[in-house]
Each structure stands twice: as structure tokens, then as C-alpha cells.
Scaffold this active site. Structure first.
Site: not given
Length: 206
Positions: A123, A160
Site C-alpha cells: 500500500s 499511512k
């Protein structure tokens, strides 16, 4: 350490070695790894520095550009644990999934409590790859735009980029294949969504 990477490139070119040839001599699979190293995108461990020095016909000391005075300063560091996973609500000292250790500068260590975390999945590609290690400063908040380690719904921690809004936050992957995760201020409390640290450094693995 920037001198190290420029010295690797300079000595490779002086010796007429291609990036592919140097990759084979130092245990990497292809030239892309050498390209990243010569650009200073990878933090080489001492064992790898020794390997590059041998391949390039020099010493680790000369390759890094240390003199006798600052050599000892570069070796002064603090060892931190690297975890395979960090679960929500479990204190670091109680986590048993320690997969490795990393060394951080003494100056950095003085600014807070640090730990390493292995990246899982794609990701955060292309900057962070599966198996890479990030150096994280433990903290429960961060500025908008910073890369953080966060937990959602009590799950294992995820890496993230944080984006803050007046009515909530978003946790954003750098890989465009993944949609941003938006949370209202109410959801932050109810799920809950918790920031447990800010990513300070990337230690890429090959």
C-alpha cells in the site's frame, strides 16, 4: 553518510564496473538496487559497507570518508527493536514479535522513544516495499502530511500518510490502487482510530 554513496559511484566508475556487476559482487539481484544506493536512498548497514569496500578494492573507513576522530562518532548509536507487527493496546515492552534490531543515532534517540516496524503489503509503494523497515518515534498525534503508524478498530498497526480536516482525518496510501480511508471525528473516537507513532526514517531491504 552522503559521501559514502557518492564514493561508491565514483569508485565503481573508476574501476569500470557496471551497476549489474557491482550488484552481483555485493549480493543484490539487479542494478536497480545499486541505483538506489548510489542516490543515497538506502541506509547501508556496516556489514554491507564492508562488502562494498571489498568489491571496490578499498576499506570501509575510506569508503565512508571517516577520519580517526569522527569514526567513533558514527559508531555511537542506540539499538532499538524491530517488530513484525504492533497490535493496538499492547505496550511495546510486552510485544514478543521482535524480528530484528536497528541502530539509530544518539541524537535521534534523545528526542523520544523509538521502535522499528516491518512494512507488510504494497500500500505504500513505490516508496516503501513489503519487508522494508521504518524507524518510528512513539507519539499519539502528528501533523497533516506526515507518515504515521495508526490502528483502526483495534487492528494491527498500519503505515499511512495522515491528512487532517476540520471534521476528521484521512489515512492515505501512496499506492494509487488503494483508496484513502476517511474517518469523521466521531468515528475516530468510536472505532477507535489511534496514531501510535510518526515514521522518521526508512530502512529499505533488498
Amino acid at each position: 553518510m552522503l559521501k559514502l554513496y557518492s564514493n561508491i559511484k565514483r569508485l565503481r566508475e573508476e574501476r569500470g564496473l557496471s551497476q549489474d556487476a557491482l550488484a552481483k559482487l555485493t549480493g543484490y539481484t539487479d542494478r536497480s538496487s545499486i541505483t538506489k544506493i548510489e542516490k543515497g536512498l538506502v541506509d547501508l548497514q556496516q556489514s554491507k559497507i564492508e562488502l562494498f569496500a571489498k568489491a571496490l578494492g578499498t576499506t570501509a573507513k575510506d569508503l565512508v570518508g571517516w577520519d580517526d576522530t569522527n569514526e567513533s562518532q558514527h559508531h555511537k548509536g542506540v539499538v532499538i527493536n524491530v517488530y513484525g507487527r504492533v497490535a493496538a493496546g499492547i505496550p511495546l515492552e510486552m510485544i514478543e514479535d521482535i524480528i530484528d534490531t536497528e541502530e539509530i543515532p544518539e541524537e535521534m534517540a534523545k528526542t523520544g522513544e523509538f521502535f522499528g516496524l516491518q512494512i507488510h503489503g504494497d500500500s505504500m509503494e513505490p516508496k516503501m516495499s513489503d519487508g522494508d523497515v521504518v524507524i518510528v518515534r512513539k507519539q499519539n498525534d502528528a501533523e497533516s502530511g506526515e507518515t504515521v503508524i495508526a490502528t483502526v478498530n483495534g487492528t494491527d498497526a498500519t503505515c499511512k500518510r495522515l491528512k487532517k480536516y476540520t471534521d476528521g482525518i484521512a489515512l492515505i496510501a501512496t499506492n494509487p490502487a488503494y483508496e484513502p480511508m476517511y474517518f469523521s471525528n466521531k468515528e475516530i473516537e468510536s472505532k477507535p482510530v489511534r496514531i501510535i507513532g510518526r515514521v522518521m526514517e526508512l530502512r529499505a531491504k533488498f
